[in-house]
Design an enzyme around this catalytic site. Sequence first.
Site, mmCIF file in Angstrom:
data_model
loop_
_atom_site.group_PDB
_atom_site.id
_atom_site.type_symbol
_atom_site.label_atom_id
_atom_site.label_comp_id
_atom_site.label_asym_id
_atom_site.label_seq_id
_atom_site.Cartn_x
_atom_site.Cartn_y
_atom_site.Cartn_z
ATOM 1 N N ARG A 46 51.758 -10.812 -33.850
ATOM 2 C CA ARG A 46 51.671 -9.581 -34.658
ATOM 3 C C ARG A 46 51.384 -9.947 -36.115
ATOM 4 O O ARG A 46 50.583 -9.308 -36.788
ATOM 5 C CB ARG A 46 52.980 -8.776 -34.554
ATOM 6 C CG ARG A 46 53.230 -8.224 -33.158
ATOM 7 C CD ARG A 46 54.384 -7.240 -33.140
ATOM 8 N NE ARG A 46 55.692 -7.845 -33.366
ATOM 9 C CZ ARG A 46 56.495 -8.335 -32.417
ATOM 10 N NH1 ARG A 46 56.112 -8.291 -31.163
ATOM 11 N NH2 ARG A 46 57.677 -8.845 -32.720
ATOM 12 N N LYS A 137 56.159 6.941 -44.699
ATOM 13 C CA LYS A 137 55.589 7.853 -43.693
ATOM 14 C C LYS A 137 56.652 8.278 -42.691
ATOM 15 O O LYS A 137 57.509 7.481 -42.303
ATOM 16 C CB LYS A 137 54.454 7.155 -42.944
ATOM 17 C CG LYS A 137 53.778 8.060 -41.910
ATOM 18 C CD LYS A 137 52.851 7.287 -40.997
ATOM 19 C CE LYS A 137 53.446 7.160 -39.613
ATOM 20 N NZ LYS A 137 52.517 6.609 -38.622
ATOM 21 N N LYS A 225 49.562 14.334 -44.117
ATOM 22 C CA LYS A 225 48.786 13.631 -43.084
ATOM 23 C C LYS A 225 48.720 14.505 -41.845
ATOM 24 O O LYS A 225 49.602 14.434 -40.977
ATOM 25 C CB LYS A 225 49.428 12.273 -42.777
ATOM 26 C CG LYS A 225 48.745 11.492 -41.663
ATOM 27 C CD LYS A 225 49.159 10.036 -41.652
ATOM 28 C CE LYS A 225 48.606 9.327 -40.434
ATOM 29 N NZ LYS A 225 48.641 7.874 -40.548
HETATM 30 P P1 13P Z 1 46.195 7.211 -35.481
HETATM 31 O O1 13P Z 1 45.092 7.260 -36.527
HETATM 32 O O2 13P Z 1 45.972 6.153 -34.440
HETATM 33 O O3 13P Z 1 46.522 8.572 -34.943
HETATM 34 O O4 13P Z 1 47.489 6.684 -36.230
HETATM 35 C C1 13P Z 1 47.793 7.208 -37.439
HETATM 36 C C2 13P Z 1 49.253 7.252 -37.591
HETATM 37 O O5 13P Z 1 49.797 6.694 -38.511
HETATM 38 C C3 13P Z 1 50.035 8.015 -36.608
HETATM 39 O O6 13P Z 1 51.339 8.164 -37.050
#
Ligand code: 13P
Length: 347
Positions: A46, A137, A225
């Site tokens: 990873r 996030k 987002k």
């Molecule tokens: P994806 O662009 O693969 O949907 O992932 C973005 C993300 O951070 C989901 O929480």
Amino acid sequence: MNLSDLNKVAQAMVQPGKGLLAADESGGTIKKRFDAIGVTSTEQSRRDYREMLFRSKQAMTQAISGVILYDETIWQDGKDGTPLIKLIEQAGAIPGIKVDEGTQGLPNCPGETITLGLDKLAERLAKYYKQGARFAKWRAVIDIGQNSSGQAIPSYAAVHANAHALARYAALCQAAQIVPIVEPEVLMDGDHDIDRCYEVTQFVLKETFQELYFQKVALEGMILKPNMAVAGKKSAKQATLDEVAEKTVRLLKACVPAAVPGIAFLSGGQSDQDATAHLDAINKIGGLPWSVTFSYGRALQAAPQQAWSGKPDNVAAGQQAFTHRARMNSLASKGEWAPELEHNKAA
Ligand code: 13P
């Protein structure tokens, strides 16, 4: 809370021509991605994979404003002992951290989930700030469909509980001088059409901004987002490029206050090129009150994962694949992408 500094970070995250790399896959998710390319997921594999991305100089300096990390990565060093977080900073990008702790079934709401992680979040945020994270996030997951009793989901209970948790998280982030990325993801897994996605996403965004208001979150110091308005993957009625762009713009204008500095979409299972083409078409409409860019996981990483496939000899190819997707999305964030540019992978 120093709102002016939070706003500066938020503006930098969505600066023109740049977007976010979501490299915050949890242990289970990265294992799934590695299984698909025949790589065993270990702490070292990873690390090697993510180090390859963060050392992609052209992508990182020209197209990526920030990287969302998973807890393991924010404490890891690269092969030569340089902390991975330093590699991100040296490229001029901002380190961020996923702070939600995944989802759990929500009582009385079969088939629906609530995102966990509020307990002790204030303490965790302080540690992450000290380590260099300047944004965070939290992902809420909303599914469209029917539960086992045949009732349509999402329910109000699930939408409300998730919006409330997002707002509590966002308020805690701002108190810790960290910019919250607020991510209420409406999944595109079902067989619903684009209008049902529009309707549910509208419900979710309205509820989210109401809860953000009740928790006194400063909109100038956050990033949204969201998902785009798209048809479910299993829908027989797929939407056209123009329809996705027009409906997504209409939806966001109806729901997202202009005080929010930026919107950074998730890719959510769209193909690499669809995610780029949709972002480009949205920005080509223009006249939007916020910066609109990408915060892609899969749509930025599927290509480099394939090219790398866990082999040290493939690092250059992996970096080239990542650089190409980052560059295509950078152009899309300015409405300057065209399908022909996809063929010029070396440029
Ligand atoms: P994806 O662009 O693969 O949907 O992932 C973005 C993300 O951070 C989901 O929480």
